[in-house]
Design a protein around this motif. Structure first.
Motif, PDB file in Angstrom:
ATOM      1  N   VAL A 107       2.004  -8.871   8.571  1.00 33.64           N
ATOM      2  CA  VAL A 107       1.979  -7.475   8.137  1.00 33.64           C
ATOM      3  C   VAL A 107       0.699  -6.877   8.694  1.00 33.64           C
ATOM      4  N   VAL A 109      -1.969  -3.698   8.782  1.00 33.13           N
ATOM      5  CA  VAL A 109      -2.429  -2.534   8.027  1.00 33.13           C
ATOM      6  C   VAL A 109      -3.583  -1.920   8.805  1.00 33.13           C
ATOM      7  N   THR A 127      -0.930   6.229   2.898  1.00 32.58           N
ATOM      8  CA  THR A 127       0.332   5.499   2.967  1.00 32.58           C
ATOM      9  C   THR A 127       1.175   5.782   1.730  1.00 32.58           C
ATOM     10  N   PHE A 128       2.392   5.317   1.765  1.00 31.63           N
ATOM     11  CA  PHE A 128       3.290   5.469   0.629  1.00 31.63           C
ATOM     12  C   PHE A 128       2.983   4.398  -0.411  1.00 31.63           C
ATOM     13  N   GLY A 130       4.968   2.592  -2.088  1.00 32.98           N
ATOM     14  CA  GLY A 130       5.788   1.403  -1.849  1.00 32.98           C
ATOM     15  C   GLY A 130       5.212   0.503  -0.767  1.00 32.98           C
ATOM     16  N   GLU A 131       4.621   1.105   0.276  1.00 36.90           N
ATOM     17  CA  GLU A 131       3.991   0.305   1.335  1.00 36.90           C
ATOM     18  C   GLU A 131       2.758  -0.403   0.805  1.00 36.90           C
ATOM     19  N   ARG A 132       1.993   0.255  -0.052  1.00 36.75           N
ATOM     20  CA  ARG A 132       0.813  -0.392  -0.622  1.00 36.75           C
ATOM     21  C   ARG A 132       1.240  -1.577  -1.488  1.00 36.75           C
ATOM     22  N   LYS A 133       2.318  -1.389  -2.250  1.00 38.51           N
ATOM     23  CA  LYS A 133       2.808  -2.491  -3.084  1.00 38.51           C
ATOM     24  C   LYS A 133       3.244  -3.667  -2.227  1.00 38.51           C
ATOM     25  N   LYS A 134       3.844  -3.352  -1.077  1.00 41.02           N
ATOM     26  CA  LYS A 134       4.366  -4.407  -0.216  1.00 41.02           C
ATOM     27  C   LYS A 134       3.223  -5.216   0.425  1.00 41.02           C
ATOM     28  N   THR A 135       2.164  -4.534   0.836  1.00 39.21           N
ATOM     29  CA  THR A 135       1.072  -5.235   1.514  1.00 39.21           C
ATOM     30  C   THR A 135      -0.035  -5.652   0.556  1.00 39.21           C
ATOM     31  N   ASN A 160       8.025   5.402  -5.205  1.00 36.65           N
ATOM     32  CA  ASN A 160       7.503   4.576  -4.121  1.00 36.65           C
ATOM     33  C   ASN A 160       7.369   5.337  -2.799  1.00 36.65           C
ATOM     34  N   LYS A 161       8.030   6.489  -2.673  1.00 40.69           N
ATOM     35  CA  LYS A 161       7.929   7.308  -1.463  1.00 40.69           C
ATOM     36  C   LYS A 161       6.856   8.381  -1.563  1.00 40.69           C
TER      37      LYS A 161
END
Length: 174
Positions: A107, A109, A127-128, A130-135, A160-161
């Motif tokens: 991933v 960033v 960032t969104f 949801g992207e922060r949660k993912k990374t 999340n968006k």
């Protein structure tokens, strides 16, 4: 002719040594501790998150020590385009059935270096959620709950968006 060549070499030396990329890349190596995290200007870090630390090695490798999960994460870093810090992280993508080992996926960033002077550093990313949660980036956050209705799923998707601007402040400790 010799003066012309000497002058040309001198100018090339001056312009080649003025790269901000090199300055940030040379200033970044060291052991850094997170002292604060902000979400759209609001302080969002906890005491445990503020104990997160990162060792940036001069060879482009970093090791992040995460007090929330009590684990070490490793990856690579690179400074480009004057003020961009690109960090790669390996995230678990699943388990191999043959030998029960983990599969990883990279991933990437990319942060903007807002400030890096001496023993203080501030990074920003837009960032969104949801992207922060993912990374997971630099501070742990609550993951999505288990949903029971389609309405809850739509509400979570909309949340999340949402676009956020996160800022992370660090202090050099070595």
């Amino acid at each position: 002719m010799n003066k012309y060549l000497l002058g040309l070499v001198f100018l090339l030396f001056i312009f080649s040594s003025c790269s901000k990329d090199e300055d940030f890349a040379n200033e970044l190596p060291g052991y850094w501790k997170q002292i604060a995290a902000y979400d759209n200007g609001e302080l969002c870090s906890t005491d445990k998150e503020e104990n997160l630390s990162i060792l940036f090695e001069a060879n482009g490798v970093y090791r992040m020590f995460d007090p929330c999960s009590e684990k070490e994460h490793a990856g690579t870093w690179l400074v480009t385009d004057e003020d961009w810090l690109t960090m790669s992280m390996d995230k678990i993508a699943g388990k191999n059935t043959s030998d029960n080992s983990y599969r990883y996926t990279p991933v990437t960033v990319r942060f903007t270096i807002i400030r890096l002077d001496g023993d203080e550093m501030e990074l920003r990313i837009k960032t969104f959620l949801g992207e922060r949660k993912k990374t997971i980036m630099f501070s742990q956050m609550e993951q999505d709950p288990q949903l029971t209705t389609p309405e809850e799923a739509l509400e979570l998707d909309a949340k999340n968006k949402e676009l956020h601007i996160y800022a992370y402040q660090f202090r050099r400790i070595h």
